[in-house]
Design a protein around this motif. Structure first.
Motif, PDB file in Angstrom:
ATOM      1  N   GLY A  50     -52.401  80.427  69.360  1.00 39.88           N
ATOM      2  CA  GLY A  50     -53.123  79.088  69.047  1.00 39.88           C
ATOM      3  C   GLY A  50     -53.520  78.946  67.742  1.00 39.88           C
ATOM      4  O   GLY A  50     -53.308  79.860  66.729  1.00 39.88           O
ATOM      5  N   LYS A  51     -53.235  77.269  67.411  1.00 41.70           N
ATOM      6  CA  LYS A  51     -54.219  76.681  66.587  1.00 41.70           C
ATOM      7  C   LYS A  51     -55.637  76.790  66.752  1.00 41.70           C
ATOM      8  O   LYS A  51     -56.477  76.761  68.150  1.00 41.70           O
ATOM      9  CB  LYS A  51     -53.446  75.467  66.091  1.00 41.70           C
ATOM     10  CG  LYS A  51     -51.515  75.577  65.354  1.00 41.70           C
ATOM     11  CD  LYS A  51     -51.172  74.795  65.632  1.00 41.70           C
ATOM     12  CE  LYS A  51     -50.502  74.151  67.178  1.00 41.70           C
ATOM     13  NZ  LYS A  51     -49.137  73.195  66.792  1.00 41.70           N
ATOM     14  N   TYR A  52     -55.891  76.730  65.425  1.00 45.37           N
ATOM     15  CA  TYR A  52     -57.171  76.447  65.481  1.00 45.37           C
ATOM     16  C   TYR A  52     -57.752  76.161  64.573  1.00 45.37           C
ATOM     17  O   TYR A  52     -57.142  76.040  63.042  1.00 45.37           O
ATOM     18  CB  TYR A  52     -58.350  78.661  65.931  1.00 45.37           C
ATOM     19  CG  TYR A  52     -58.251  78.744  63.870  1.00 45.37           C
ATOM     20  CD1 TYR A  52     -57.223  79.517  64.313  1.00 45.37           C
ATOM     21  CD2 TYR A  52     -59.082  79.317  63.540  1.00 45.37           C
ATOM     22  CE1 TYR A  52     -57.340  80.844  63.089  1.00 45.37           C
ATOM     23  CE2 TYR A  52     -58.901  79.893  62.628  1.00 45.37           C
ATOM     24  CZ  TYR A  52     -58.027  81.116  62.289  1.00 45.37           C
ATOM     25  OH  TYR A  52     -58.171  81.491  60.907  1.00 45.37           O
ATOM     26  N   MET A  53     -59.271  74.941  63.968  1.00 45.10           N
ATOM     27  CA  MET A  53     -59.672  74.754  63.433  1.00 45.10           C
ATOM     28  C   MET A  53     -60.858  75.292  62.771  1.00 45.10           C
ATOM     29  O   MET A  53     -61.521  76.384  64.110  1.00 45.10           O
ATOM     30  CB  MET A  53     -60.237  73.101  63.826  1.00 45.10           C
ATOM     31  CG  MET A  53     -59.087  72.287  63.500  1.00 45.10           C
ATOM     32  SD  MET A  53     -59.351  71.022  63.978  1.00 45.10           S
ATOM     33  CE  MET A  53     -59.212  70.098  62.073  1.00 45.10           C
ATOM     34  N   ASP A 104     -63.818  67.452  68.787  1.00 48.57           N
ATOM     35  CA  ASP A 104     -63.073  65.994  69.529  1.00 48.57           C
ATOM     36  C   ASP A 104     -61.919  65.966  68.560  1.00 48.57           C
ATOM     37  O   ASP A 104     -61.284  65.645  69.788  1.00 48.57           O
ATOM     38  CB  ASP A 104     -64.555  65.361  68.484  1.00 48.57           C
ATOM     39  CG  ASP A 104     -65.655  65.054  69.010  1.00 48.57           C
ATOM     40  OD1 ASP A 104     -65.423  65.828  70.710  1.00 48.57           O
ATOM     41  OD2 ASP A 104     -66.524  64.286  68.892  1.00 48.57           O
ATOM     42  N   PHE A 105     -61.953  66.611  67.614  1.00 47.98           N
ATOM     43  CA  PHE A 105     -60.468  66.283  66.582  1.00 47.98           C
ATOM     44  C   PHE A 105     -59.824  67.357  67.538  1.00 47.98           C
ATOM     45  O   PHE A 105     -58.238  66.992  67.782  1.00 47.98           O
ATOM     46  CB  PHE A 105     -60.561  66.689  65.445  1.00 47.98           C
ATOM     47  CG  PHE A 105     -59.004  66.365  64.648  1.00 47.98           C
ATOM     48  CD1 PHE A 105     -58.723  65.389  63.870  1.00 47.98           C
ATOM     49  CD2 PHE A 105     -58.230  67.218  64.242  1.00 47.98           C
ATOM     50  CE1 PHE A 105     -57.490  64.817  63.857  1.00 47.98           C
ATOM     51  CE2 PHE A 105     -56.948  67.145  63.805  1.00 47.98           C
ATOM     52  CZ  PHE A 105     -56.900  65.826  63.703  1.00 47.98           C
ATOM     53  N   ALA A 132     -59.468  68.463  70.692  1.00 50.17           N
ATOM     54  CA  ALA A 132     -59.045  68.221  71.874  1.00 50.17           C
ATOM     55  C   ALA A 132     -58.085  67.333  71.608  1.00 50.17           C
ATOM     56  O   ALA A 132     -56.978  66.838  72.918  1.00 50.17           O
ATOM     57  CB  ALA A 132     -60.339  67.584  72.628  1.00 50.17           C
ATOM     58  N   GLN A 133     -57.929  66.578  70.215  1.00 49.66           N
ATOM     59  CA  GLN A 133     -56.921  65.461  70.655  1.00 49.66           C
ATOM     60  C   GLN A 133     -56.050  65.731  70.112  1.00 49.66           C
ATOM     61  O   GLN A 133     -54.718  65.164  70.076  1.00 49.66           O
ATOM     62  CB  GLN A 133     -57.917  64.214  70.059  1.00 49.66           C
ATOM     63  CG  GLN A 133     -58.931  62.937  70.342  1.00 49.66           C
ATOM     64  CD  GLN A 133     -59.156  62.235  69.421  1.00 49.66           C
ATOM     65  OE1 GLN A 133     -59.065  62.633  68.130  1.00 49.66           O
ATOM     66  NE2 GLN A 133     -60.716  62.123  69.391  1.00 49.66           N
ATOM     67  N   HIS A 134     -55.512  66.802  70.185  1.00 49.78           N
ATOM     68  CA  HIS A 134     -54.899  67.516  69.273  1.00 49.78           C
ATOM     69  C   HIS A 134     -54.321  69.405  69.758  1.00 49.78           C
ATOM     70  O   HIS A 134     -55.342  69.301  70.482  1.00 49.78           O
ATOM     71  CB  HIS A 134     -55.022  67.343  67.715  1.00 49.78           C
ATOM     72  CG  HIS A 134     -54.908  66.619  66.915  1.00 49.78           C
ATOM     73  ND1 HIS A 134     -53.628  65.650  66.949  1.00 49.78           N
ATOM     74  CD2 HIS A 134     -55.678  65.475  66.818  1.00 49.78           C
ATOM     75  CE1 HIS A 134     -54.668  64.330  66.381  1.00 49.78           C
ATOM     76  NE2 HIS A 134     -55.091  64.423  66.625  1.00 49.78           N
ATOM     77  N   ASP A 135     -53.099  69.729  69.775  1.00 52.53           N
ATOM     78  CA  ASP A 135     -53.217  70.919  69.730  1.00 52.53           C
ATOM     79  C   ASP A 135     -53.527  71.604  69.128  1.00 52.53           C
ATOM     80  O   ASP A 135     -52.822  72.429  69.176  1.00 52.53           O
ATOM     81  CB  ASP A 135     -51.176  71.236  70.067  1.00 52.53           C
ATOM     82  CG  ASP A 135     -51.115  72.159  71.048  1.00 52.53           C
ATOM     83  OD1 ASP A 135     -52.044  73.032  71.531  1.00 52.53           O
ATOM     84  OD2 ASP A 135     -50.191  73.188  70.546  1.00 52.53           O
ATOM     85  N   ILE A 136     -54.987  71.870  69.295  1.00 50.31           N
ATOM     86  CA  ILE A 136     -55.802  72.780  68.724  1.00 50.31           C
ATOM     87  C   ILE A 136     -56.499  73.225  69.468  1.00 50.31           C
ATOM     88  O   ILE A 136     -57.265  73.189  70.031  1.00 50.31           O
ATOM     89  CB  ILE A 136     -56.237  71.790  67.900  1.00 50.31           C
ATOM     90  CG1 ILE A 136     -55.431  71.396  66.360  1.00 50.31           C
ATOM     91  CG2 ILE A 136     -57.221  72.841  66.904  1.00 50.31           C
ATOM     92  CD1 ILE A 136     -55.421  71.044  65.779  1.00 50.31           C
ATOM     93  N   SER A 137     -56.245  75.398  69.579  1.00 49.75           N
ATOM     94  CA  SER A 137     -57.116  74.877  71.575  1.00 49.75           C
ATOM     95  C   SER A 137     -58.399  76.026  70.098  1.00 49.75           C
ATOM     96  O   SER A 137     -59.425  76.625  71.490  1.00 49.75           O
ATOM     97  CB  SER A 137     -56.289  76.528  71.717  1.00 49.75           C
ATOM     98  OG  SER A 137     -55.307  77.045  71.025  1.00 49.75           O
ATOM     99  N   GLY A 138     -58.887  76.071  69.191  1.00 50.49           N
ATOM    100  CA  GLY A 138     -60.040  76.848  69.219  1.00 50.49           C
ATOM    101  C   GLY A 138     -60.724  76.339  67.847  1.00 50.49           C
ATOM    102  O   GLY A 138     -59.765  75.499  67.470  1.00 50.49           O
ATOM    103  N   VAL A 139     -62.219  76.586  67.465  1.00 48.49           N
ATOM    104  CA  VAL A 139     -63.333  76.223  66.315  1.00 48.49           C
ATOM    105  C   VAL A 139     -63.734  77.343  66.165  1.00 48.49           C
ATOM    106  O   VAL A 139     -64.727  77.245  66.887  1.00 48.49           O
ATOM    107  CB  VAL A 139     -63.530  74.931  66.926  1.00 48.49           C
ATOM    108  CG1 VAL A 139     -64.519  74.399  66.033  1.00 48.49           C
ATOM    109  CG2 VAL A 139     -62.604  73.350  67.685  1.00 48.49           C
ATOM    110  N   TYR A 175     -57.166  64.851  58.179  1.00 46.12           N
ATOM    111  CA  TYR A 175     -55.729  64.828  58.605  1.00 46.12           C
ATOM    112  C   TYR A 175     -55.910  63.177  59.563  1.00 46.12           C
ATOM    113  O   TYR A 175     -55.280  63.285  60.196  1.00 46.12           O
ATOM    114  CB  TYR A 175     -56.301  66.119  60.080  1.00 46.12           C
ATOM    115  CG  TYR A 175     -55.504  66.935  59.273  1.00 46.12           C
ATOM    116  CD1 TYR A 175     -55.700  67.261  58.122  1.00 46.12           C
ATOM    117  CD2 TYR A 175     -56.919  67.999  59.810  1.00 46.12           C
ATOM    118  CE1 TYR A 175     -55.063  68.738  57.967  1.00 46.12           C
ATOM    119  CE2 TYR A 175     -56.896  69.970  58.971  1.00 46.12           C
ATOM    120  CZ  TYR A 175     -55.299  69.549  58.687  1.00 46.12           C
ATOM    121  OH  TYR A 175     -55.620  71.405  58.203  1.00 46.12           O
ATOM    122  N   ALA A 176     -58.003  63.336  60.034  1.00 54.99           N
ATOM    123  CA  ALA A 176     -57.650  61.389  60.874  1.00 54.99           C
ATOM    124  C   ALA A 176     -56.199  60.194  60.664  1.00 54.99           C
ATOM    125  O   ALA A 176     -56.014  60.002  59.365  1.00 54.99           O
ATOM    126  CB  ALA A 176     -58.793  61.006  61.579  1.00 54.99           C
TER     127      ALA A 176
END
Ligand code: NOJ
Ligand code: CA
Length: 685
Positions: free
Chosen positions: A304-307, A338-339, A341-348, A567-568
Motif C-alpha cells: 500500500g501507499k503511506y504518508m 484525514d488526508f 482517508a480521503q485518498h487511496d493511502i493506507s498508512g500514516v 497535495y490538496a
C-alpha cells in the motif's frame, strides 16, 4: 521437477560419471559443464589439485574466465585445494510460483543444477560441496559445508571466490566501507578502476550486461567485491568483517549465500530477471499454516501507499525532538490521517512518536523508549482515530545503530504495536557503525536483522528498513519483509548539505541497487520551493518525473512523501491516488543506465496498466509501442507529462494532463524535458 543427466559431462578422461545421477565414485581432475535451459549460458567447473575453478560464457562469448572458488578457514589451510570428487548429482527444475505480493505475480523458476561433493585427499580429509545453478538469465553458485569430524564450529577468514571478468566493461558501482553504507551516488568507471564495491555491481560489456550480487544471505557476512590488484579485471569476494577481522562465525552443517551473476543482452533486460528471488527458498511449510503469522496476505501483510510526518523534518520545518518544532503531535497526525482517508493511502508514519529523540540523537548512545509515546502525541487516540477512518498507523523504530540497546526492548516494542493494531514498522540504523564498531553489512547485522524480521512476524508486523543490509531476495521466504532503503533516497534532497542527488540518480538506481529488491525511495514531492530552511536544496526532477517514479521504482510500500497541504486540490495528485503498489506483471521496456528508463506494470486488481518514463538532465523524445496492452482492448490513456517549458532546474512544476484513446497497436511519442518524465494510467474501457 525431474532429473536430467544430459547436461553434465566430463570433458577429460573419466567417462564414468556421464549420465549418472548420484554416482558414488572418486575421480581425480574432472571438468564439468552445465548449461542454462536455453543453452546460451555455459558454465565449466574444474576440480584440480591446486584448486576448484569455474568459468562462464554467454552466447559463445567468455564472460568470466577461469576463476578460483573456495574458503579459507581460520587456523587451517584453504578449503578447495587438494580435493577430489566424492559424489555428484544433477537435476533440472522447472516450476512457476506465485508471489503473495510483488512486481510480478507468477514467476517461472527454471534451472539446471550441478552438485559436486568434494573431499580432500589428505589423511584426515575435510569436505566441501559446491552447488551451481544455470538459469536462462544467469547463474548462482554456493558452498555447503556438511557435518564432519574436522569442521564443527569454525571461522571463515576469507572467501576465495573470484570473478575474473573477460572484458574491461563499464562498471556502475558504489564504493564499500564508507561511513554511510550505500547512501552515496553511483560511480561509472572502467571495471579496471573499481577498488572495492558493494553489490549489485552492474557491468556493461560490448555484447552483454552483467550484475554480480548474492541471494539468500542468512547467518553470513555481506559480500563486497575487491579488485585483486590495481587495474586488472579480477574482482574477489571481500566479506564484510567483524571488528577482529573474522568474516563469518559458523558451524557445520552450513551453506553460504548464492553468488549470482545475472546475464542479459543489454542492461535493460537485467530489470526483467527474477534470478535473485528464484535463488531464495519459498516460505517454510509450517509458516503457511493458518495460525502462523507469516504469509497471510489479506490479513496483516498488505502492500500500500503511506504518508508520514517525515519530509517536514527533512526540510527543516519540524524536528524529531520534543519542543517547539516537534513534528509528532496528535493534531498533526490527524491531519495526515484525514488526508490519507480521503485518498487511496493506507498508512500514516509518525517519526519521532516515541520518547528519547531529544537533541542530537544520532550522535550519542541511544535513549529511545519503544513503548512510550512522546508528550504531545497520544498514540492510542491517534491509532483509534486512524482505524475509524480505515487508515493504519505505521510504527517507527529508529535505533541510531544501537542494536544491543534496541534488542533489549525489541520484543516488548513489537508486542506494543501488536496490542495497538499497528501492522507495519519502519526501521532505522542511523550511524556510521553498529554498536560502535560493527559494519552495517557484517554477519552481526545480518543476524540482528533476521531477528527483527522474525520478531515482527510473530507480532504480525511488516518491515520496511532503512540503513540495513542490502536485499538478497529474502522476501520470498519471509513475506513480511517488504521493502528497504539501502540507497541514497529522497531525504538527501531535503536536508543534505551537499544540496542533494543529481538528476541522473533515479535513472541509475533501478539498474543497480534496484536489482536486489524493492526500494523505499520515497517519491512524490510536489512542492519544489522549500528554501526557507534549505536554500540550496532541490528535488532534481520535474513534477511529472516524481509521478513516473511510482511506476519506475518498485516498492510494495510506497511513500507519498510530501505534506498533505502540498497535495490538496492538486489535479496531478489523481495519478498518485490511482497508482497501485501490487502488480500482476512488470516490464522494463527501454532504457540506458544513467540516461532514461521506461517501465510498464499491470495492476493486480484490474486490467489497467501504468507506465512511468524518466530521463536524466537531458531532454529526450521516446517512442513507446503499447503492445503490452491486451490485444483488441480499448484503453483511455490518462497522461501526466512535462509542460512545454518544464525543466527540473527552472520550472519543475510545469505539467499537463491529457487523455487519449489507445489500443495495443498504438505508439506514443513521449516528450521528456530536462529531469522530466511521463506517467500514464491506461484505463481499460
Ligand atoms: C534515516 C532514514 O532514512 C530517514 O527516512 C529517517 O527519517 C531518519 N533516518 C530518522 O530516523
Ligand atoms: Ca537513510
Amino acid at each position: 521437477m525431474h532429473k536430467c543427466s544430459l547436461f553434465v559431462f566430463l570433458a577429460g578422461t573419466i567417462a564414468l560419471l556421464a549420465g549418472l545421477s548420484h554416482a558414488e565414485t572418486v575421480v581425480s581432475t574432472p571438468h564439468y559443464s552445465l548449461s542454462s535451459p536455453d543453452q546460451q549460458i555455459q558454465l565449466q567447473v574444474e576440480v584440480k589439485p591446486e584448486g576448484v575453478f569455474y568459468a562462464v560464457s554467454y552466447a559463445g562469448r567468455p564472460v568470466v574466465n577461469r576463476s578460483r572458488l573456495g574458503l579459507k578457514i581460520k587456523g587451517q589451510q584453504a578449503l578447495g585445494e587438494q580435493m577430489v570428487l566424492r559424489k555428484h548429482s544433477e537435476r533440472e527444475y522447472n516450476q512457476d510460483w506465485q508471489q503473495p505480493w510483488g512486481e510480478q505475480q507468477t514467476i517461472n523458476e527454471h534451472y539446471r543444477e550441478l552438485r559436486l561433493e568434494l573431499i580432500e585427499t589428505s589423511a584426515s580429509p575435510r569436505q566441501l560441496t559446491l552447488v551451481v545453478r544455470a538459469f536462462n538469465d544467469g547463474i548462482g553458485l554456493r558452498y555447503e559445508i556438511p557435518t564432519q569430524a574436522k569442521l564443527k564450529e569454525f571461522v571463515i577468514e576469507d572467501e576465495l571466490t573470484e570473478f575474473v571478468l573477460a572484458e574491461n566493461s563499464h562498471a556502475w558501482w558504489l564504493p564499500a566501507y564508507r561511513n554511510w553504507g550505500p547512501e552515496y551516488q553511483y560511480l561509472k568507471s572502467a571495471l579496471s578502476s573499481v577498488d572495492v564495491a558493494f553489490t549489485p555491481i552492474t557491468l556493461e560489456a560490448r555484447h552483454y550486461a552483467l550484475a554480480i550480487h548474492e541471494a539468500a544471505l542468512v547467518n553470513y557476512a555481506s559480500m563486497t567485491l575487491r579488485m585483486v590488484s590495481d587495474n586488472t579485471k579480477t574482482l574477489k569476494v571481500d566479506l564484510v568483517p567483524w571488528p577482529n577481522g573474522d568474516k563469518v562465525r559458523t558451524a557445520a552443517p552450513m551453506q553460504s549465500p548464492w553468488r549470482t551473476i545475472q546475464i542479459a543482452p543489454k542492461a535493460i533486460d537485467l530489470l526483467n530477471s527474477y534470478l535473485t528471488l528464484n535463488l531464495n527458498e519459498p516460505p517454510k511449510p509450517e509458516t503457511l499454516k493458518s495460525n502462523n503469522s507469516y504469509i497471510k496476505p489479506g490479513t496483516y501483510i498488505k502492500p500500500g501507499k503511506y504518508m508520514g510526518i517525515w519530509w517536514e523534518m527533512h526540510i527543516g520545518e519540524k524536528d524529531w525532538s520534543p519542543g517547539p518544532k516537534q513534528g509528532a503531535t496528535t493534531a498533526r497526525a490527524k491531519e495526515y490521517i484525514d488526508f490519507a482517508a480521503q485518498h487511496d493511502i493506507s498508512g500514516v508514519l509518525i517519526e519521532g512518536w516515541n520518547k528519547g529523540w531529544e537533541g542530537e540523537w544520532w550522535k550519542r548512545t541511544p535513549t529511545f523508549i519503544f513503548d512510550e509515546p512522546v508528550v504531545g502525541l497520544d498514540l492510542e487516540e491517534v491509532t483509534l482515530y486512524a482505524r475509524e477512518k480505515g487508515v493504519e498507523i505505521i510504527g517507527h523504530h529508529e535505533t541510531a545503530a544501537g542494536v544491543t540497546y534496541y534488542e533489549q526492548q525489541m520484543d516488548a516494542a513489537f508486542g506494543y504495536y501488536e496490542k495497538l493494531g499497528i501492522h507495519s514498522v519502519k526501521m532505522g540504523y542511523v550511524g556510521t557503525r553498529i554498536d560502535g564498531d560493527q559494519w552495517h553489512h557484517g554477519q552481526y547485522m545480518v543476524n540482528h536483522f533476521q531477528r527483527v524480521v522474525d520478531t515482527a512476524a510473530r507480532h504480525k508486523v511488516m518491515v520496511n528498513a532503512h540503513e540495513t543490509v542490502t536485499d538478497t531476495g529474502l522476501r520470498r521466504t519471509y513475506p513480511n519483509l517488504m521493502t528497504r532503503e539501502c540507497v541514497r533516497g529522497m531525504e538527501y534532497n531535503g536536508g543534505s548539505p551537499d544540496t542533494g542527488n543529481m538528476p541522473d540518480h533515479t535513472t541509475i538506481i533501478p539498474f543497480t541497487r534496484g536489482l536486489s529488491g524493492p526500494i523505499d525511495f520515497t517519491p512524490g514531492i510536489f512542492n519544489f520551493d522549500y528554501k526557507k530552511h534549505r536554500p540550496h536544496n532541490r528535488v532534481p526532477s520535474t513534477l511529472a518525473n516524481q509521478l513516473a517514479l511510482y511506476v519506475v521504482l518498485y516498492s510494495p510500500l510506497q511513500m507519498v512523501a510530501d505534506l498533505p497541504e502540498n497535495y490538496a486540490g492538486h489535479p496531478a495528485f489523481q495519478f498518485i491516488d490511482d497508482v497501485p503498489t501490487d502488480w500482476k506483471q512488470s516490464r522494463a521496456l527501454q532504457g540506458e543506465v544513467g540516461e532514461y528508463l521506461v517501465v510498464a506494470r499491470q495492476d493486480k486488481q484490474s486490467p489497467d496498466w501504468y507506465l512511468g518514463a524518466i530521463t536524466n538532465q537531458d531532454a529526450r523524445k521516446l517512442e513507446v509501442k503499447l503492445d503490452f496492452l491486451a490485444p483488441k482492448a480499448r484503453y483511455e490513456a490518462q497522461i501526466y507529462r512535462d509542460g512545454k517549458d518544464a525543466d527540473w532546474e527552472t520550472n519543475p512544476e510545469a505539467y499537463e494532463i491529457k487523455r487519449i484513446n489507445v489500443t495495443a497497436k498504438s505508439t506514443l511519442e513521449l516528450d521528456l524535458k530536462p529531469g522530466g518524465g511521463t506517467a500514464i494510467r491506461f484505463k481499460r474501457r
